[in-house]
Structure formats: C-alpha cells, structure tokens
Design a protein around this motif. Sequence first.
Motif, short mmCIF file in Angstrom:
data_model
loop_
_atom_site.label_atom_id
_atom_site.label_comp_id
_atom_site.label_asym_id
_atom_site.label_seq_id
_atom_site.Cartn_x
_atom_site.Cartn_y
_atom_site.Cartn_z
N LYS A 12 -31.78 -8.72 66.33
CA LYS A 12 -32.09 -10.06 65.84
C LYS A 12 -31.01 -10.62 64.92
O LYS A 12 -31.20 -11.66 64.30
N CYS A 13 -29.89 -9.90 64.79
CA CYS A 13 -28.76 -10.43 64.03
C CYS A 13 -27.48 -9.80 64.55
O CYS A 13 -27.49 -8.73 65.16
N GLY A 14 -26.37 -10.48 64.31
CA GLY A 14 -25.09 -10.01 64.79
C GLY A 14 -24.66 -8.68 64.19
O GLY A 14 -24.03 -7.86 64.86
N PHE A 15 -25.02 -8.45 62.93
CA PHE A 15 -24.63 -7.19 62.28
C PHE A 15 -25.34 -6.00 62.93
O PHE A 15 -24.72 -4.97 63.20
N SER A 16 -26.63 -6.17 63.17
CA SER A 16 -27.38 -5.10 63.85
C SER A 16 -26.82 -4.86 65.25
O SER A 16 -26.67 -3.72 65.68
N SER A 17 -26.49 -5.92 65.94
CA SER A 17 -25.94 -5.82 67.28
C SER A 17 -24.61 -5.05 67.29
O SER A 17 -24.38 -4.19 68.14
N LYS A 18 -23.75 -5.33 66.32
CA LYS A 18 -22.46 -4.64 66.23
C LYS A 18 -22.64 -3.15 66.03
O LYS A 18 -21.94 -2.33 66.64
N VAL A 19 -23.57 -2.77 65.16
CA VAL A 19 -23.79 -1.34 64.89
C VAL A 19 -24.38 -0.66 66.11
O VAL A 19 -23.97 0.45 66.47
N VAL A 20 -25.32 -1.30 66.78
CA VAL A 20 -25.90 -0.74 68.00
C VAL A 20 -24.78 -0.50 69.02
O VAL A 20 -24.70 0.57 69.63
N GLU A 21 -23.90 -1.47 69.19
CA GLU A 21 -22.79 -1.33 70.14
C GLU A 21 -21.89 -0.16 69.74
O GLU A 21 -21.45 0.61 70.60
N ALA A 22 -21.61 -0.01 68.44
CA ALA A 22 -20.76 1.08 67.97
C ALA A 22 -21.42 2.44 68.25
O ALA A 22 -20.76 3.37 68.72
N LEU A 23 -22.70 2.55 67.96
CA LEU A 23 -23.40 3.82 68.18
C LEU A 23 -23.49 4.14 69.67
O LEU A 23 -23.25 5.28 70.07
N LYS A 24 -23.81 3.15 70.46
CA LYS A 24 -23.87 3.38 71.91
C LYS A 24 -22.48 3.68 72.47
O LYS A 24 -22.35 4.49 73.38
N GLY A 25 -21.46 3.05 71.91
CA GLY A 25 -20.09 3.30 72.35
C GLY A 25 -19.65 4.73 72.10
O GLY A 25 -18.78 5.26 72.79
N GLU A 26 -20.25 5.36 71.11
CA GLU A 26 -19.97 6.76 70.79
C GLU A 26 -20.93 7.70 71.52
O GLU A 26 -20.91 8.91 71.28
N ASN A 27 -21.79 7.14 72.38
CA ASN A 27 -22.81 7.91 73.11
C ASN A 27 -23.72 8.68 72.17
O ASN A 27 -24.10 9.81 72.45
N MET A 28 -24.07 8.06 71.05
CA MET A 28 -24.95 8.69 70.08
C MET A 28 -26.38 8.25 70.31
O MET A 28 -26.66 7.08 70.51
N SER A 29 -27.28 9.22 70.29
CA SER A 29 -28.69 8.87 70.34
C SER A 29 -29.15 8.64 68.91
O SER A 29 -28.64 9.28 67.98
N PHE A 30 -30.06 7.69 68.72
CA PHE A 30 -30.51 7.38 67.37
C PHE A 30 -31.90 6.76 67.43
O PHE A 30 -32.26 6.11 68.41
N GLY A 31 -32.65 7.00 66.38
CA GLY A 31 -33.93 6.34 66.22
C GLY A 31 -33.71 5.04 65.47
O GLY A 31 -32.72 4.88 64.77
N SER A 32 -34.63 4.12 65.65
CA SER A 32 -34.49 2.85 64.95
C SER A 32 -35.85 2.35 64.46
O SER A 32 -36.90 2.79 64.95
#
Length: 87
Positions: A12-32
């Motif tokens: 729901k915001c650009g900052f959250s989107s950027k972090v999600v992209e970074a984590l997914k780009g590193e193939n990291m699984s994460f809870g939210s």
Amino acid sequence: MFFMKGSPDEPKCGFSSKVVEALKGENMSFGSFGILTDEEVRQGIKNFSNWPTFPQLYYKGELIGGCDIIMELSESGDLKALLYLSK
C-alpha cells in the motif's frame, strides 16, 4: 518479519513495495504483517522499535531497519550476507 503497509502481494506504499522487491530479489522467504489492519500492533511496534515509520524489517527479534537501510543493504550485497550468515 516484515511489518508493512499492505501485503507482499499488494503493498500500500512505495517504500513497502521496494523492500518486498528487494527481499524477493534475494529469494528470501519472509513473514509479513499489514500494520494498517491493527492500530494497536502498529503503535506497539513503533514503541518497541523506537522507530516512527513503516516499513520495518526484523530478523531474530532485532530491527534491521526501514526502507532506506534495507535498500542500502540490498544494493551493497550486505542484506543477503546479514540474513544468511547470522542463521
């Protein structure tokens, strides 16, 4: 654990989107947790971390940081090292 505005599928915001992209780009699984769904949790996390804004990424109960810090760590390659080497 990633405390964010929205969800990884629908940030729901650009900052959250950027972090999600970074984590997914590193193939990291994460809870939210979507902090917009529970004001008590939102305020509690702010107080716990002494960090006034979201998103916030935690690892093993420790605050790693918000968007700017996560993006710096990701760009330098230190995010993957921090999270994988501290297992």
